[in-house]
Design an enzyme around this catalytic site. Structure first.
Site, PDB file in Angstrom:
ATOM      1  CD  GLU A 156      -3.132  -1.002   2.010  1.00  0.00           C
ATOM      2  OE1 GLU A 156      -3.231   0.097   2.721  1.00  0.00           O
ATOM      3  OE2 GLU A 156      -4.082  -1.859   2.096  1.00  0.00           O
ATOM      4  CD  GLU A 159      -3.121  -5.810   4.263  1.00  0.00           C
ATOM      5  OE1 GLU A 159      -4.438  -5.226   4.871  1.00  0.00           O
ATOM      6  OE2 GLU A 159      -2.236  -5.771   4.362  1.00  0.00           O
TER       7      GLU A 159
END
Ligand code: NOJ
Length: 480
Positions: free
Chosen positions: A196, A386
């Site tokens: 991220e 995720e």
């Protein structure tokens, strides 16, 4: 900047979903009884990150990271991650828990400042030894390690020199990554360069909510370019060091969708969010250029663009083996009536009715996203790194944690994975967030399949953990 909008958007884009906040709430399915199975080599497992579970923030020669500094600076966040889930001390028994969960893969990250306390220069042998032993134990238990090199914790010594806004940090990352590639050698096939990066850059250098707490958009944009450069250098390095390895990057893809799919303004708003968010990273990697509409937008708003040098885009666009995807929810957008979220001029349209009245889980946004990525990025392999949800888990009088809603959340997302694969999406795995309840960047969070008592460090496998283990063992995922 219109701050309230920014905060709302950030909450969404960070994936701070509770079990019932996923995507839009309509069309909850009654398909739970159906059996789902996955190919033998599907990388199914759980996920974690160093700063969120390891603790031992200053032990065995580890250097200070920017998160150590940030979380211990009064007024920044409520709780620090100094101890977290104490995994550095408890890793051997934690691997046994992974075994109990029956996972085929385990995604974790390396703390850079445990390996290089100063970011570069002298190596800390105890840090290397820790990850070597962890990997050895995983392999001995038939668990495939998926190693993330950077999950937000930068050595403070590098932060002091400008962090990700300093181009030199990319060179330091290449050295650190190469050390890991060499040291862990053929025991690790699956690598992820960054987790991220939007969060690292925009939360850390623009909104200042995360380490290092800077508030300057051009600095955040420079961060994006340095990280992409670092990513490309690491990809080049692994091709030299271990040609058999597989490497990718993980992006947060909380897919923006138009409030009204027929309204051109709403379509544009969703495009702006997607292009400034994940495509800002994925397009340079897959196509060798930043999304032009966002470049134009920054120019028109007089936002200084990153320093891009000759040859950079070639380094950045090295072919990757897969795209890592963190997915929690979707959100709808429209163009702002007034100023909106500067400089993007969009606003999020929260469906308050569904948020507060309908608690069912709808995972259909994942299917939409997987198909969108598949079409846009030339049928690349995708690994869901995720997906999960926070819940108010508690230990009942029998000493059990009955998190039924998490089971439903996971099942429904796996159902979308299966559908996407049936429709031709090249999905190679799913690692649930998360393995343990952990430090959620300022507070403790309960997103794990394993409950952690943060006072005693006792672990309790939740109902969802037992369910996950049974499903994996039988390759038969279903709701009971
Ligand atoms: C994404 C991040 O990668 C992870 O660190 C975080 O804990 C989860 N979202 C949940 O908020």
């Amino acid at each position: 900047m219109n701050f309230p909008h920014a905060i709302l958007l950030v909450g969404i884009l960070l994936g701070l979903a509770s079990c019932s906040d996923s995507a839009t709430k309509k069309n909850s399915t009654a398909e739970g009884e159906k059996k789902i199975s996955f190919p033998k080599d599907f990388l199914i497992g759980v996920s974690s990150s160093a700063y969120q579970i390891e603790g031992a923030y200053n032990e065995d020669g580890k250097g200070e990271s920017n998160w150590d500094k940030f979380s211990n600076t009064p007024g920044k966040v409520r709780i620090n991650g100094n101890i977290a889930a104490d995994h550095y001390r408890l890793y051997k028994s934690d691997v046994l828990l992974l075994k109990k969960l029956g996972v085929k893969s385990y995604r974790f990250s390396v703390s850079w400042s445990r390996i290089y306390p100063d970011g570069t220069g002298k190596i800390n042998p105890k840090g290397l030894a820790f990850y070597k032993d962890l990997v050895k134990l995983l392999k001995a238990n038939d668990i495939e390690p998926i190693v993330t090199l950077f999950h937000w914790d930068l050595p403070q010594k590098l932060e002091d020199k400008g962090g990700w806004a300093n181009r030199e940090t990319a060179v330091a990352f290449e050295t650190y990554a190469s050390t890991k590639f060499k040291e862990l050698g053929s025991d690790v096939t699956w690598w992820t360069t960054f987790n991220e990066p939007w969060v690292t850059c925009f939360m850390g250098y623009w909104l200042g909510k995360y380490a290092p707490g800077i508030q300057d958009l051009p600095t955040a944009l420079q961060c994006t370019h340095t990280i992409l450069l670092a990513h490309g250098l690491a990809v080049k390095a692994i091709r030299r060091i271990n040609p058999k390895a597989k490497i990718g990057i993980t992006l947060d893809l909380q897919m923006a969708i138009p409030a009204d799919p027929h309204n051109p303004g709403d379509i544009k708003a969703a495009e702006i969010v997607n292009n400034s968010h994940h495509a800002w990273f994925a397009d340079p990697i897959f196509f060798g250029k930043y999304p032009q509409d966002i470049v134009d937008l920054y120019k028109s708003e007089k936002v200084k663009l990153p320093d891009i040098r000759t040859g950079d885009m070639e380094i950045i666009s090295q072919p990757v083996d897969y795209l890592g995807l963190n997915f929690y929810n979707t959100e709808t957008f429209k163009m702002a009536v007034d100023k909106g979220w500067w400089p993007y001029k969009v606003e999020s349209v929260a469906d308050e009715k569904s948020l507060f009245e309908d608690k069912s889980v709808d995972a259909s946004g994942l299917l939409t996203l997987l198909k969108y990525l598949d079409a846009k990025y030339s049928h690349t392999k995708i690994l869901i790194t995720e997906n999960g949800c926070g819940n108010e888990d508690y230990v009942n009088h029998k000493g059990e944690v009955n998190d039924e809603i998490r089971i439903e959340y996971i099942y429904k997302h796996l159902e979308m994975c299966r559908k996407a694969m049936n429709e031709g999406v090249n999905l190679i795995g799913y690692t649930n967030w998360s393995f343990l309840d952990d430090y959620e960047w300022g507070t403790f969070g309960r997103m794990g399949l394993v409950y952690v008592n943060f006072k005693t460090q006792e672990r309790i496998v939740k109902k969802s953990g037992y369910w996950f283990a049974k499903c994996i063992k039988e390759n038969d995922f279903r709701l009971e």
